[in-house]
Write an enzyme that holds these catalytic residues in place. Structure first.
Site, short mmCIF file in Angstrom:
data_model
loop_
_atom_site.label_atom_id
_atom_site.label_comp_id
_atom_site.label_asym_id
_atom_site.label_seq_id
_atom_site.Cartn_x
_atom_site.Cartn_y
_atom_site.Cartn_z
N HIS A 1 0.97 5.85 -0.79
CA HIS A 1 0.02 6.86 -1.18
C HIS A 1 0.61 7.54 -2.61
O HIS A 1 0.95 8.85 -2.65
CB HIS A 1 0.25 7.98 0.27
CG HIS A 1 -0.20 7.65 1.28
ND1 HIS A 1 -0.26 8.39 2.28
CD2 HIS A 1 -0.68 6.09 1.57
CE1 HIS A 1 -0.76 7.56 3.28
NE2 HIS A 1 -0.98 6.21 2.89
N HIS B 1 1.04 -1.19 -0.02
CA HIS B 1 0.17 0.01 -0.12
C HIS B 1 0.86 1.20 0.02
O HIS B 1 1.86 1.44 0.88
CB HIS B 1 -0.95 0.03 1.11
CG HIS B 1 -1.63 1.43 1.55
ND1 HIS B 1 -2.40 1.97 0.52
CD2 HIS B 1 -1.67 2.11 2.54
CE1 HIS B 1 -2.72 3.12 1.02
NE2 HIS B 1 -2.25 3.04 2.02
N TYR C 1 -0.30 -3.05 -21.47
CA TYR C 1 0.14 -3.68 -20.42
C TYR C 1 -0.70 -3.37 -18.90
O TYR C 1 -0.65 -4.21 -18.00
CB TYR C 1 1.57 -3.10 -20.24
CG TYR C 1 2.93 -4.00 -20.83
CD1 TYR C 1 3.40 -5.06 -20.23
CD2 TYR C 1 2.93 -3.75 -22.13
CE1 TYR C 1 4.15 -5.94 -21.05
CE2 TYR C 1 3.71 -4.77 -22.98
CZ TYR C 1 4.33 -5.67 -22.19
OH TYR C 1 5.25 -6.49 -22.89
#
Length: 215
Positions: free
Chosen positions: A93, A91, A118
Site C-alpha cells: 500500500h 503487493h 529507468y
C-alpha cells in the site's frame, strides 16, 4: 531451495518495511515453488515475518502448511497463471502510488507518464485497476485480462495499480520484484512533486534499441 526462498521473502519484506514501502500489516509477498507457492500469512507484518510460518500452498491452491494464507492468494495465483515468467508477486500500500490514485492518475493505461529512463526500462506500463474491496475475486480477473492484453500487444507488463489500495508487481525473484516496486513508487513520488514532461517518442525509441525496453 525452499528454505532459501523463505529467507529471501522475509529479507525483502523486512527491507520494504524498514524503508517505509509498507506499514502495519498491509501488503503481501508470494513466490512460486516447484510444487505450488509460498505466501505471507494474512495480517502479517512484512517487517517481522517468520520463515517457518509462511503459508505453503499446493498447485491447486490448497494450503498445506503454515499460518493462514493472505486473502489475496487468488490474485497472486492468477498472475502466475497469466504470466509464466513470474516467480514472485509483491503487493503493498505504498504511499505515493496510492496518493496518485486519490489525486488522479495520468491515464487508465499508464498511472504515470514515462518521465525517467529507468521507469521505462525497469517498470514499463502500469495500468489502473478500478476500485474493488480488498480480496475481491473480480480484481484477479481484471489483472489477468490486463496481463493477457499486454502480452498480446508485444509490451508485457510487470505491474498494475489497484485504485486506493496499492501496486502489485511481479518478476523472477523477490529482489527483482522489489526493485520494480521501488522504482514505481519513486516515480510516482517524482510525478506528484514536479509534474515534468514525459520522455519523447524518440528518447523512448533509443531505450528500446539499446536496452530492450518494452514500451
Amino acid at each position: 531451495m525452499t528454505d532459501a526462498l523463505r529467507s529471501e521473502i522475509c529479507r525483502v519484506g523486512g527491507s520494504l518495511y524498514a524503508r517505509g514501502y509498507v506499514h502495519a500489516s498491509a501488503g503481501n509477498i508470494s513466490a512460486r515453488t516447484d510444487g505450488g507457492f509460498l505466501i505471507t500469512p494474512t495480517d502479517a507484518c512484512l517487517g517481522s515475518l517468520d520463515a517457518a510460518r509462511l503459508a505453503e500452498v499446493d498447485a491447486q491452491g490448497e494450503q498445506t502448511a503454515g499460518d493462514r494464507a493472505s486473502k489475496t492468494l487468488a490474485l497472486h495465483r492468477r498472475i502466475y497463471a497469466a504470466d509464466p515468467d513470474a516467480r514472485c508477486v509483491i503487493h503493498t500500500h505504498a504511499t505515493h502510488t496510492v496518493a496518485l490514485t486519490l489525486a488522479g492518475v495520468w491515464s487508465a493505461d499508464d498511472i504515470v507518464p514515462p518521465i525517467t529512463p529507468y521507469f521505462v526500462m525497469k517498470v514499463g506500463h502500469v495500468p489502473l485497476i478500478a476500485y474493488h474491496r480488498p480480496g475481491d475475486p473480480a480484481v484477479a480477473d481484471a489483472v489477468a485480462q490486463r496481463i493477457a492484453a499486454a502480452r498480446a500487444s508485444g509490451a508485457p507488463i510487470r505491474a498494475v495499480m489497484l485504485e486506493r489500495l496499492g501496486p502489485v508487481v511481479w518478476h523472477r525473484t523477490p529482489a527483482e520484484a522489489s526493485a520494480v516496486l521501488e522504482e514505481l513508487e519513486e516515480t510516482a513520488r517524482l510525478w506528484l512533486m514536479t509534474r515534468p514532461a514525459a520522455l519523447t517518442d524518440a528518447q523512448i525509441d533509443v531505450l528500446r534499441v539499446h536496452f530492450g525496453a518494452h514500451w
